[in-house]
Design a protein around this motif. Structure first.
Motif, PDB file in Angstrom:
ATOM      1  N   ASP A 132     -23.646  38.518 -14.587  1.00 45.86           N
ATOM      2  CA  ASP A 132     -23.634  37.526 -13.926  1.00 45.86           C
ATOM      3  C   ASP A 132     -21.766  36.998 -13.941  1.00 45.86           C
ATOM      4  O   ASP A 132     -21.554  36.467 -12.856  1.00 45.86           O
ATOM      5  CB  ASP A 132     -24.343  36.242 -14.736  1.00 45.86           C
ATOM      6  N   ALA A 133     -21.285  37.563 -14.831  1.00 52.20           N
ATOM      7  CA  ALA A 133     -19.875  37.369 -14.963  1.00 52.20           C
ATOM      8  C   ALA A 133     -19.031  38.378 -14.087  1.00 52.20           C
ATOM      9  O   ALA A 133     -17.916  38.581 -14.265  1.00 52.20           O
ATOM     10  CB  ALA A 133     -19.136  37.238 -16.252  1.00 52.20           C
ATOM     11  N   ARG A 134     -19.595  39.448 -13.694  1.00 49.05           N
ATOM     12  CA  ARG A 134     -19.006  40.376 -13.152  1.00 49.05           C
ATOM     13  C   ARG A 134     -17.987  40.490 -12.249  1.00 49.05           C
ATOM     14  O   ARG A 134     -17.114  40.987 -12.183  1.00 49.05           O
ATOM     15  CB  ARG A 134     -20.108  41.448 -12.572  1.00 49.05           C
ATOM     16  N   HIS A 135     -18.450  39.356 -11.111  1.00 45.76           N
ATOM     17  CA  HIS A 135     -17.336  39.040 -10.159  1.00 45.76           C
ATOM     18  C   HIS A 135     -16.359  37.910 -10.485  1.00 45.76           C
ATOM     19  O   HIS A 135     -15.758  37.245  -9.387  1.00 45.76           O
ATOM     20  CB  HIS A 135     -18.127  38.707  -8.862  1.00 45.76           C
ATOM     21  N   ASN A 136     -16.363  37.445 -11.828  1.00 44.28           N
ATOM     22  CA  ASN A 136     -15.530  36.301 -12.018  1.00 44.28           C
ATOM     23  C   ASN A 136     -14.262  36.941 -12.827  1.00 44.28           C
ATOM     24  O   ASN A 136     -14.651  37.713 -13.760  1.00 44.28           O
ATOM     25  CB  ASN A 136     -16.257  35.277 -12.721  1.00 44.28           C
ATOM     26  N   PHE A 137     -13.473  36.575 -12.795  1.00 47.09           N
ATOM     27  CA  PHE A 137     -11.999  36.908 -13.731  1.00 47.09           C
ATOM     28  C   PHE A 137     -11.879  38.406 -13.700  1.00 47.09           C
ATOM     29  O   PHE A 137     -11.371  38.996 -14.761  1.00 47.09           O
ATOM     30  CB  PHE A 137     -12.383  36.390 -15.193  1.00 47.09           C
ATOM     31  N   CYS A 138     -12.179  39.040 -12.525  1.00 45.18           N
ATOM     32  CA  CYS A 138     -11.798  40.534 -12.432  1.00 45.18           C
ATOM     33  C   CYS A 138     -10.312  40.446 -12.500  1.00 45.18           C
ATOM     34  O   CYS A 138      -9.717  39.840 -11.858  1.00 45.18           O
ATOM     35  CB  CYS A 138     -12.225  41.125 -11.237  1.00 45.18           C
ATOM     36  N   ASP A 139      -9.805  41.870 -13.154  1.00 40.65           N
ATOM     37  CA  ASP A 139      -8.383  41.774 -13.329  1.00 40.65           C
ATOM     38  C   ASP A 139      -8.078  43.242 -12.772  1.00 40.65           C
ATOM     39  O   ASP A 139      -7.054  43.638 -12.907  1.00 40.65           O
ATOM     40  CB  ASP A 139      -7.829  41.773 -14.569  1.00 40.65           C
ATOM     41  N   VAL A 140      -8.904  44.074 -12.237  1.00 42.33           N
ATOM     42  CA  VAL A 140      -8.747  45.290 -11.728  1.00 42.33           C
ATOM     43  C   VAL A 140      -9.775  45.663 -10.707  1.00 42.33           C
ATOM     44  O   VAL A 140     -10.750  45.465 -10.814  1.00 42.33           O
ATOM     45  CB  VAL A 140      -8.507  46.385 -12.892  1.00 42.33           C
ATOM     46  N   SER A 141      -9.379  46.577  -9.598  1.00 44.44           N
ATOM     47  CA  SER A 141     -10.244  47.195  -8.839  1.00 44.44           C
ATOM     48  C   SER A 141     -10.183  48.688  -8.581  1.00 44.44           C
ATOM     49  O   SER A 141      -8.814  49.313  -8.707  1.00 44.44           O
ATOM     50  CB  SER A 141     -10.221  46.653  -7.369  1.00 44.44           C
ATOM     51  N   VAL A 142     -11.235  49.396  -8.527  1.00 44.48           N
ATOM     52  CA  VAL A 142     -11.349  50.789  -8.570  1.00 44.48           C
ATOM     53  C   VAL A 142     -11.779  51.300  -7.120  1.00 44.48           C
ATOM     54  O   VAL A 142     -12.731  50.542  -6.633  1.00 44.48           O
ATOM     55  CB  VAL A 142     -11.908  51.422  -9.889  1.00 44.48           C
ATOM     56  N   ARG A 143     -11.584  52.464  -6.771  1.00 39.31           N
ATOM     57  CA  ARG A 143     -12.177  53.102  -5.609  1.00 39.31           C
ATOM     58  C   ARG A 143     -12.308  54.657  -5.766  1.00 39.31           C
ATOM     59  O   ARG A 143     -11.276  55.395  -6.351  1.00 39.31           O
ATOM     60  CB  ARG A 143     -11.246  52.730  -4.334  1.00 39.31           C
ATOM     61  N   GLY A 144     -13.316  55.237  -5.141  1.00 40.98           N
ATOM     62  CA  GLY A 144     -13.193  56.676  -5.229  1.00 40.98           C
ATOM     63  C   GLY A 144     -12.849  57.366  -4.171  1.00 40.98           C
ATOM     64  O   GLY A 144     -11.848  56.863  -3.427  1.00 40.98           O
ATOM     65  N   ALA A 145     -13.064  58.517  -4.000  1.00 40.80           N
ATOM     66  CA  ALA A 145     -12.388  59.372  -2.861  1.00 40.80           C
ATOM     67  C   ALA A 145     -13.187  59.022  -1.536  1.00 40.80           C
ATOM     68  O   ALA A 145     -14.369  58.503  -1.530  1.00 40.80           O
ATOM     69  CB  ALA A 145     -12.674  60.805  -3.118  1.00 40.80           C
ATOM     70  N   ASP A 146     -12.235  58.599  -0.351  1.00 42.73           N
ATOM     71  CA  ASP A 146     -12.802  58.205   0.708  1.00 42.73           C
ATOM     72  C   ASP A 146     -13.662  59.259   1.496  1.00 42.73           C
ATOM     73  O   ASP A 146     -13.431  60.552   1.407  1.00 42.73           O
ATOM     74  CB  ASP A 146     -11.537  57.876   1.793  1.00 42.73           C
ATOM     75  N   ASP A 147     -14.630  58.926   2.109  1.00 42.80           N
ATOM     76  CA  ASP A 147     -15.533  59.905   2.878  1.00 42.80           C
ATOM     77  C   ASP A 147     -15.110  59.860   4.260  1.00 42.80           C
ATOM     78  O   ASP A 147     -15.067  58.779   5.002  1.00 42.80           O
ATOM     79  CB  ASP A 147     -16.858  59.509   2.829  1.00 42.80           C
ATOM     80  N   PRO A 148     -14.634  61.001   4.580  1.00 46.66           N
ATOM     81  CA  PRO A 148     -13.899  61.045   6.183  1.00 46.66           C
ATOM     82  C   PRO A 148     -14.961  60.671   7.309  1.00 46.66           C
ATOM     83  O   PRO A 148     -14.619  60.285   8.145  1.00 46.66           O
ATOM     84  CB  PRO A 148     -13.419  62.578   6.360  1.00 46.66           C
TER      85      PRO A 148
END
Length: 410
Positions: free
Chosen positions: A38-54
């Motif tokens: 429930d609190a996952r999208h509140n007070f987030c302090d970092v974002s991550v992303r994997g390898a882009d799919d071409p």
């Protein structure tokens, strides 16, 4: 004060320690993770992303909390606590992890649930190994072990090797050895590199009924990409147990690969006098014939023996030249297979002592061993013969049976 009765103190009340009778509070893990979701999208302090799919549009960033990443992953913990630029950035991209796999792992960190199937098990294992998610690594390895088959074993084998997963690598290699008869006819077999096929056919544990199966498999592998692979023919020919081939084995296919490999086999001028038997040769009944003859004259005269083996169920037959002790044979030779080693027991009369000796021939090591002297009376010696029952060696005479265990006992 005189005349005043001394007031007695009230009895000391037994003090109870704080929390002595307290009931421990046990938190429900599912409640905790529901709250975390429930609190996952509140007070987030970092974002991550994997390898882009071409093949797709740019992947979306996954918002999360540093504390959650560090709680699950030692890799993230070291990165975010170390004096590195990533520790201060609001975004982290992992170029070695597919984005959809990273999404599943982040979802797992917030829910402690993940779905492992045939389509993602190896990718999850590779990503979890990098991020040091121990429970995911163990779960994926267990899933892969339980779902190894001929079509995926080579892929799992290579992935496990890359990740240094020794147990999983060994299980895959053992699977390929055990299922070689079906694997060698698959498309995956043709994808082996020279080192991988050499390791397979060199193994004593290769499960084949006849050595001709190994020859046919090698020719098929060479024929798949002959121009690139013909340089490996001589090396592979050296791994064939030539003296285990039937004397009248069929010629190889009339193809560039077949003809080239035939020449590679014929060019081996001095094959080993005896080859190590593959363990699969002991999985069926074998008829043993030990034929002895003398060669040479005078001081150069010597005894020569050839061990002929026939497996009637598969018509597999092979011969093993061996160097016997200088003695005469009595009774019939008998054999037993222990741990893939073919052992042949014979009774001999050694030298001038006129005693019966129990000898064993180890076909794997091409070695004779004098085990013990048979304790029988002179007039009974000529009718003694060895017998093997359930791996136990006995010598039967006219009126007694002797069991051999580091010596004879009646």
């Amino acid at each position: 004060m005189a005349g005043c009765a001394r007031r007695s103190s009230p009895p000391a009340r037994k003090r109870r320690r704080l929390f002595e009778d307290a009931t421990p509070l046990r938190l429900d893990g599912s409640e905790f993770f529901r709250g975390l979701q429930d609190a996952r999208h509140n007070f987030c302090d970092v974002s991550v992303r994997g390898a882009d799919d071409p093949t797709q549009s740019e992947s979306q960033w996954i918002p999360c909390h540093r504390i959650v990443l560090m709680a699950h992953s030692l890799w993230f913990r070291r990165m975010l606590l170390a004096p590195m630029k990533e520790a201060k950035q609001d975004t982290i991209q992992l170029h070695n992890v597919p984005h959809d796999i990273l999404q599943q792992l982040v979802d797992y960190m917030y829910s402690c649930e993940i779905s492992v199937d045939a389509s993602n098990a190896l990718l999850l294992l590779q990503a979890a190994d990098m991020l040091e998610l121990g429970q995911i690594v163990e779960t994926c390895q267990t899933f892969l072990r339980e779902h190894i088959d001929v079509t995926n074993c080579l892929t799992i084998y290579r992935g496990a090797q890359q990740l240094s997963c020794a147990d999983l690598t060994k299980e895959c290699h053992d699977f390929l050895l055990e299922h070689f008869p079906s694997f060698c006819h698959s498309m995956e077999f043709l994808e082996l590199d020279a080192v991988e096929i050499s390791k397979l056919i060199a193994s004593d544990e290769l499960n084949v009924e006849k050595e001709e199966q190994v020859v046919a498999a090698v020719v098929r592998w060479l024929d798949h990409s002959f121009e690139e692979r013909q340089s490996h023919a001589a090396e592979l020919a050296g791994l064939i147990r030539l003296d285990l081939l039937a004397a009248n084995h069929a010629s190889l296919p009339d193809t560039p690969a077949g003809n080239h490999f035939q020449q590679a086999i014929l060019s081996i001028s001095a094959p080993h006098s005896t080859s190590t038997l593959r363990s699969s040769y002991g999985r069926e009944p074998v008829i043993i014939s030990l034929r002895c003859s003398t060669q040479g004259f005078g001081n150069r005269r010597r005894l020569v023996a050839v061990l002929h083996c026939l497996a009637p169920l598969t018509s597999n037959n092979w011969s093993l030249p061996c160097e016997p002790p200088q003695s005469r044979w009595h009774g019939f030779p008998v054999y037993v297979v222990k741990n893939g080693r073919l052992l042949v027991y014979v009774l001999t009369e050694a030298g001038s002592d006129e005693c019966r000796h129990l000898h064993v021939y180890d076909a794997t090591a091409n070695q004779w061993t004098d085990l013990a002297v048979l304790p029988v009376r002179d007039h009974m010696k000529h009718i003694a013969s060895p017998v093997v029952v359930r791996d136990q060696v006995y010598v039967v005479t006219a009126d007694r049976v002797y069991a051999y265990e580091e010596g004879f006992s009646r």
